[in-house]
Scaffold this motif. Structure first.
Motif, PDB file in Angstrom:
ATOM      1  N   ALA A 136       4.134  18.470 -29.100  1.00  0.00           N
ATOM      2  CA  ALA A 136       3.222  18.049 -30.163  1.00  0.00           C
ATOM      3  C   ALA A 136       3.933  18.014 -31.511  1.00  0.00           C
ATOM      4  O   ALA A 136       3.751  17.083 -32.297  1.00  0.00           O
ATOM      5  CB  ALA A 136       2.019  18.987 -30.223  1.00  0.00           C
ATOM      6  N   VAL A 137       4.761  19.005 -31.778  1.00  0.00           N
ATOM      7  CA  VAL A 137       5.513  19.027 -33.033  1.00  0.00           C
ATOM      8  C   VAL A 137       6.487  17.856 -33.085  1.00  0.00           C
ATOM      9  O   VAL A 137       6.637  17.202 -34.130  1.00  0.00           O
ATOM     10  CB  VAL A 137       6.250  20.372 -33.195  1.00  0.00           C
ATOM     11  N   ALA A 138       7.135  17.557 -31.972  1.00  0.00           N
ATOM     12  CA  ALA A 138       8.076  16.435 -31.937  1.00  0.00           C
ATOM     13  C   ALA A 138       7.363  15.114 -32.175  1.00  0.00           C
ATOM     14  O   ALA A 138       7.861  14.256 -32.908  1.00  0.00           O
ATOM     15  CB  ALA A 138       8.807  16.416 -30.601  1.00  0.00           C
ATOM     16  N   VAL A 139       6.188  14.937 -31.576  1.00  0.00           N
ATOM     17  CA  VAL A 139       5.432  13.690 -31.754  1.00  0.00           C
ATOM     18  C   VAL A 139       4.970  13.562 -33.200  1.00  0.00           C
ATOM     19  O   VAL A 139       5.101  12.505 -33.817  1.00  0.00           O
ATOM     20  CB  VAL A 139       4.230  13.640 -30.774  1.00  0.00           C
ATOM     21  N   LEU A 140       4.441  14.645 -33.766  1.00  0.00           N
ATOM     22  CA  LEU A 140       3.996  14.603 -35.158  1.00  0.00           C
ATOM     23  C   LEU A 140       5.166  14.357 -36.109  1.00  0.00           C
ATOM     24  O   LEU A 140       5.035  13.612 -37.082  1.00  0.00           O
ATOM     25  CB  LEU A 140       3.275  15.895 -35.531  1.00  0.00           C
ATOM     26  N   MET A 152      -0.436  19.025 -23.459  1.00  0.00           N
ATOM     27  CA  MET A 152       0.759  18.786 -24.233  1.00  0.00           C
ATOM     28  C   MET A 152       1.252  20.138 -24.759  1.00  0.00           C
ATOM     29  O   MET A 152       0.494  20.905 -25.331  1.00  0.00           O
ATOM     30  CB  MET A 152       0.442  17.835 -25.391  1.00  0.00           C
ATOM     31  N   THR A 153       2.527  20.396 -24.568  1.00  0.00           N
ATOM     32  CA  THR A 153       3.090  21.659 -25.040  1.00  0.00           C
ATOM     33  C   THR A 153       3.215  21.640 -26.560  1.00  0.00           C
ATOM     34  O   THR A 153       3.290  20.568 -27.166  1.00  0.00           O
ATOM     35  CB  THR A 153       4.474  21.896 -24.418  1.00  0.00           C
ATOM     36  N   PRO A 154       3.234  22.814 -27.176  1.00  0.00           N
ATOM     37  CA  PRO A 154       3.340  22.850 -28.641  1.00  0.00           C
ATOM     38  C   PRO A 154       4.615  22.191 -29.165  1.00  0.00           C
ATOM     39  O   PRO A 154       4.593  21.538 -30.197  1.00  0.00           O
ATOM     40  CB  PRO A 154       3.325  24.341 -28.979  1.00  0.00           C
ATOM     41  N   HIS A 155       5.734  22.352 -28.426  1.00  0.00           N
ATOM     42  CA  HIS A 155       6.985  21.750 -28.882  1.00  0.00           C
ATOM     43  C   HIS A 155       6.908  20.230 -28.837  1.00  0.00           C
ATOM     44  O   HIS A 155       7.425  19.559 -29.721  1.00  0.00           O
ATOM     45  CB  HIS A 155       8.156  22.245 -28.035  1.00  0.00           C
ATOM     46  N   GLN A 192       8.237  10.565 -39.630  1.00  0.00           N
ATOM     47  CA  GLN A 192       9.516   9.964 -39.976  1.00  0.00           C
ATOM     48  C   GLN A 192       9.450   8.446 -40.046  1.00  0.00           C
ATOM     49  O   GLN A 192      10.191   7.827 -40.809  1.00  0.00           O
ATOM     50  CB  GLN A 192      10.589  10.375 -38.954  1.00  0.00           C
ATOM     51  N   PHE A 193       8.574   7.835 -39.275  1.00  0.00           N
ATOM     52  CA  PHE A 193       8.501   6.372 -39.246  1.00  0.00           C
ATOM     53  C   PHE A 193       8.114   5.787 -40.602  1.00  0.00           C
ATOM     54  O   PHE A 193       8.822   4.930 -41.130  1.00  0.00           O
ATOM     55  CB  PHE A 193       7.539   5.915 -38.136  1.00  0.00           C
TER      56      PHE A 193
END
Length: 99
Positions: free
Chosen positions: A6-10, A1-4, A15-16
């Motif tokens: 991973a940041v988007a998933v986190l 998983m790319t760092p970008h 936000q949920f």
């Protein structure tokens, strides 16, 4: 998983629950207002609440624009992962002579 990614998933996972909390607070506030405020005043109380919550927004946008104005080129620029905002045309120096 790319760092970008991973940041988007986190970020999405954070936000949920925030969104659920906002929905919960809106529901609780609406119920409380309907129970505690006289029916004849409910519209006025709701209008004052909206004014307090949404009224400062344009001032915040104006302040953010004024704060960012000296640091930028004055041109709108959207975020891109591959490149930073391009410089404004007036800030480019001419090519060296003889090329």
């Amino acid at each position: 998983m790319t760092p970008h990614l991973a940041v988007a998933v986190l970020g999405s996972c954070g936000q949920f629950p925030l969104g659920l909390g906002v929905v919960y607070l809106i529901t609780v506030r609406s119920t409380m207002l309907q129970r505690e405020v006289a029916p004849g005043l409910l519209g006025r109380v709701g209008a004052v609440i909206r004014l307090v919550e949404w009224g400062p927004g344009p001032f915040g946008g104006l302040a953010g624009g004024l704060v960012g104005l000296p640091s930028g080129s004055g041109q709108p620029c959207s975020y891109s992962e591959s490149a930073a905002c391009p410089p404004s045309p007036g800030s480019l120096s001419p090519p060296p002579a003889g090329t």
